[in-house]
Design a protein around this motif. Structure first.
Motif, mmCIF file in Angstrom:
data_model
loop_
_atom_site.group_PDB
_atom_site.id
_atom_site.type_symbol
_atom_site.label_atom_id
_atom_site.label_comp_id
_atom_site.label_asym_id
_atom_site.label_seq_id
_atom_site.Cartn_x
_atom_site.Cartn_y
_atom_site.Cartn_z
ATOM 1 N N GLY A 1 0.705 -1.276 -0.082
ATOM 2 C CA GLY A 1 0.137 0.356 -0.075
ATOM 3 C C GLY A 1 0.982 1.189 0.701
ATOM 4 N N VAL A 2 2.057 0.886 0.452
ATOM 5 C CA VAL A 2 3.178 2.165 0.713
ATOM 6 C C VAL A 2 4.232 2.103 0.182
ATOM 7 C CG1 VAL A 2 4.321 3.869 2.474
ATOM 8 C CG2 VAL A 2 2.195 2.991 2.993
ATOM 9 N N PHE A 3 4.978 2.990 -0.850
ATOM 10 C CA PHE A 3 6.398 2.390 -1.450
ATOM 11 C C PHE A 3 7.065 4.203 -0.077
ATOM 12 C CE2 PHE A 3 3.650 0.071 -3.801
ATOM 13 C CZ PHE A 3 3.616 -0.554 -4.443
ATOM 14 N N ALA B 1 7.085 9.218 0.612
ATOM 15 C CA ALA B 1 5.975 7.683 0.824
ATOM 16 C C ALA B 1 5.258 7.705 -0.104
ATOM 17 C CB ALA B 1 5.483 7.283 1.924
ATOM 18 N N LEU B 2 5.183 7.126 -1.816
ATOM 19 C CA LEU B 2 3.786 7.156 -2.001
ATOM 20 C C LEU B 2 2.556 6.428 -2.175
ATOM 21 C CD1 LEU B 2 5.815 7.851 -5.337
ATOM 22 C CD2 LEU B 2 5.035 9.316 -3.483
ATOM 23 N N ASP B 3 1.249 6.542 -2.773
ATOM 24 C CA ASP B 3 0.426 5.056 -2.096
ATOM 25 C C ASP B 3 0.655 4.724 -3.904
ATOM 26 O OD1 ASP B 3 -0.925 6.823 -3.844
ATOM 27 O OD2 ASP B 3 -2.850 7.033 -2.714
ATOM 28 N N GLN B 4 -0.167 3.707 -3.899
ATOM 29 C CA GLN B 4 -0.472 2.864 -5.044
ATOM 30 C C GLN B 4 -0.450 3.391 -6.125
ATOM 31 O OE1 GLN B 4 0.505 -0.069 -6.358
ATOM 32 N NE2 GLN B 4 0.462 -1.920 -4.944
ATOM 33 N N ALA B 5 -1.173 4.389 -6.722
ATOM 34 C CA ALA B 5 -1.700 5.764 -7.036
ATOM 35 C C ALA B 5 -0.863 7.178 -7.870
ATOM 36 C CB ALA B 5 -3.701 6.909 -6.943
ATOM 37 N N GLY B 6 0.551 6.605 -6.416
ATOM 38 C CA GLY B 6 1.392 7.993 -7.116
ATOM 39 C C GLY B 6 0.935 9.208 -5.927
ATOM 40 N N LYS B 7 0.325 9.354 -5.084
ATOM 41 C CA LYS B 7 -0.071 10.208 -3.629
ATOM 42 C C LYS B 7 0.931 9.860 -3.534
ATOM 43 C CE LYS B 7 -3.400 11.132 -0.429
ATOM 44 N NZ LYS B 7 -4.678 11.242 -0.101
ATOM 45 N N ARG B 8 1.544 11.310 -2.608
ATOM 46 C CA ARG B 8 2.554 11.064 -1.484
ATOM 47 C C ARG B 8 1.640 11.776 -0.351
ATOM 48 N NH1 ARG B 8 7.166 15.383 -3.872
ATOM 49 N NH2 ARG B 8 6.875 14.873 -5.888
ATOM 50 N N LEU B 9 2.348 10.774 0.354
ATOM 51 C CA LEU B 9 1.712 10.183 2.161
ATOM 52 C C LEU B 9 2.567 11.124 2.762
ATOM 53 C CD1 LEU B 9 0.584 6.689 1.690
ATOM 54 C CD2 LEU B 9 -0.652 8.386 1.334
ATOM 55 N N ARG C 1 0.743 -1.902 3.667
ATOM 56 C CA ARG C 1 2.080 -2.566 3.948
ATOM 57 C C ARG C 1 2.907 -2.374 3.246
ATOM 58 N NH1 ARG C 1 3.143 -8.312 1.262
ATOM 59 N NH2 ARG C 1 4.762 -7.883 2.859
ATOM 60 N N ILE C 2 4.127 -2.110 4.288
ATOM 61 C CA ILE C 2 4.935 -0.765 3.326
ATOM 62 C C ILE C 2 6.320 -1.681 2.686
ATOM 63 C CG2 ILE C 2 6.579 1.016 3.434
ATOM 64 C CD1 ILE C 2 4.795 1.530 6.294
ATOM 65 N N LEU C 3 6.935 -0.929 1.577
ATOM 66 C CA LEU C 3 7.957 -1.727 1.073
ATOM 67 C C LEU C 3 8.929 -0.695 1.139
ATOM 68 C CD1 LEU C 3 9.928 -3.414 -0.953
ATOM 69 C CD2 LEU C 3 8.884 -2.355 -2.569
ATOM 70 N N ALA C 4 10.312 -0.379 1.953
ATOM 71 C CA ALA C 4 10.603 0.667 2.127
ATOM 72 C C ALA C 4 12.203 0.525 1.186
ATOM 73 C CB ALA C 4 11.226 0.476 3.507
ATOM 74 N N VAL C 5 12.288 1.644 -0.073
ATOM 75 C CA VAL C 5 13.392 1.396 -1.127
ATOM 76 C C VAL C 5 14.332 1.853 -0.534
ATOM 77 C CG1 VAL C 5 13.952 1.443 -3.069
ATOM 78 C CG2 VAL C 5 11.790 0.756 -2.431
ATOM 79 N N VAL C 6 15.869 1.683 0.150
ATOM 80 C CA VAL C 6 16.190 2.335 0.296
ATOM 81 C C VAL C 6 17.978 2.858 -1.498
ATOM 82 C CG1 VAL C 6 16.072 1.755 3.430
ATOM 83 C CG2 VAL C 6 17.497 0.341 1.282
ATOM 84 N N PRO D 1 14.854 10.189 -3.261
ATOM 85 C CA PRO D 1 13.781 9.302 -2.769
ATOM 86 C C PRO D 1 12.469 8.582 -3.344
ATOM 87 C CG PRO D 1 14.188 11.227 -1.044
ATOM 88 C CD PRO D 1 14.542 11.264 -2.354
ATOM 89 N N TYR D 2 12.164 9.892 -4.216
ATOM 90 C CA TYR D 2 10.674 10.235 -5.003
ATOM 91 C C TYR D 2 10.937 9.101 -6.210
ATOM 92 C CZ TYR D 2 7.090 11.404 -7.978
ATOM 93 O OH TYR D 2 5.656 11.251 -7.927
ATOM 94 N N SER D 3 12.101 9.041 -6.213
ATOM 95 C CA SER D 3 12.745 8.152 -7.604
ATOM 96 C C SER D 3 12.034 6.742 -7.542
ATOM 97 C CB SER D 3 13.957 8.574 -8.384
ATOM 98 O OG SER D 3 14.700 8.325 -8.253
ATOM 99 N N ALA D 4 12.973 6.559 -6.099
ATOM 100 C CA ALA D 4 13.205 4.810 -5.268
ATOM 101 C C ALA D 4 11.782 4.580 -5.533
ATOM 102 C CB ALA D 4 14.120 5.276 -3.785
ATOM 103 N N ALA D 5 10.656 5.445 -4.605
ATOM 104 C CA ALA D 5 9.630 5.271 -4.152
ATOM 105 C C ALA D 5 8.335 4.991 -5.834
ATOM 106 C CB ALA D 5 9.333 6.071 -3.320
ATOM 107 N N TYR D 6 8.524 5.567 -6.659
ATOM 108 C CA TYR D 6 7.280 5.925 -7.799
ATOM 109 C C TYR D 6 8.740 3.949 -8.392
ATOM 110 C CZ TYR D 6 5.044 6.428 -12.442
ATOM 111 O OH TYR D 6 4.408 6.450 -13.288
#
Length: 126
Positions: A6-8, A22-30, A54-59, A113-118
């Motif tokens: 649910g969260v990237f 953090a972005l949701d599935q639709a790309g909205k910034r959380l 559920r969160i997927l953390a991308v580092v 971090p935006y590109s990593a989440a996207y």
């Protein structure tokens, strides 16, 4: 990593602080803000974002300065993915995504971090 998330969460890790997007599935910034490099600050962020799914953390750095965010994410029960900073840069130069997804006006600390989440694995592109 084929589960639904649910969260990237893209993290640009640093020695004293991190920047998280953090972005949701639709790309909205959380979430889009700096946070201290402390366990308490990271847990607070994961608790806040966990309400959205559920969160997927991308580092960009899973070892050394990125070890604490990785450890905290895993201890909270979330998955962690690694996307090298070089890959984030290459992704940003892709003409299909550069301007429409991550405008140049974002500072360097926010673009990574935006590109990593996207670009996170499992996120649906629209």
């Amino acid at each position: 990593m084929t589960d639904e998330y649910g969260v990237f969460l893209g993290l640009d890790v640093g020695k004293t602080d991190h920047h998280a997007v953090a972005l949701d599935q639709a790309g909205k910034r959380l979430h889009d803000a700096a946070l201290p490099n402390t366990e308490a600050g990271l847990r607070k962020l994961f608790d806040k974002l966990g309400r959205h799914g559920r969160i997927l953390a991308v580092v960009d750095q899973p070892a050394s300065i990125g070890a604490l965010p990785v450890a905290v994410a895993r201890s909270c029960g979330y998955q962690v993915a690694y996307l090298p900073a070089r890959s984030c840069t290459a992704w940003l130069t892709c003409t299909r995504h550069r301007e429409d997804r991550c405008p140049r006006r974002l500072g360097d600390r926010r673009r990574g971090p935006y590109s990593a989440a996207y670009a996170a694995p499992g996120r649906r592109r629209r």
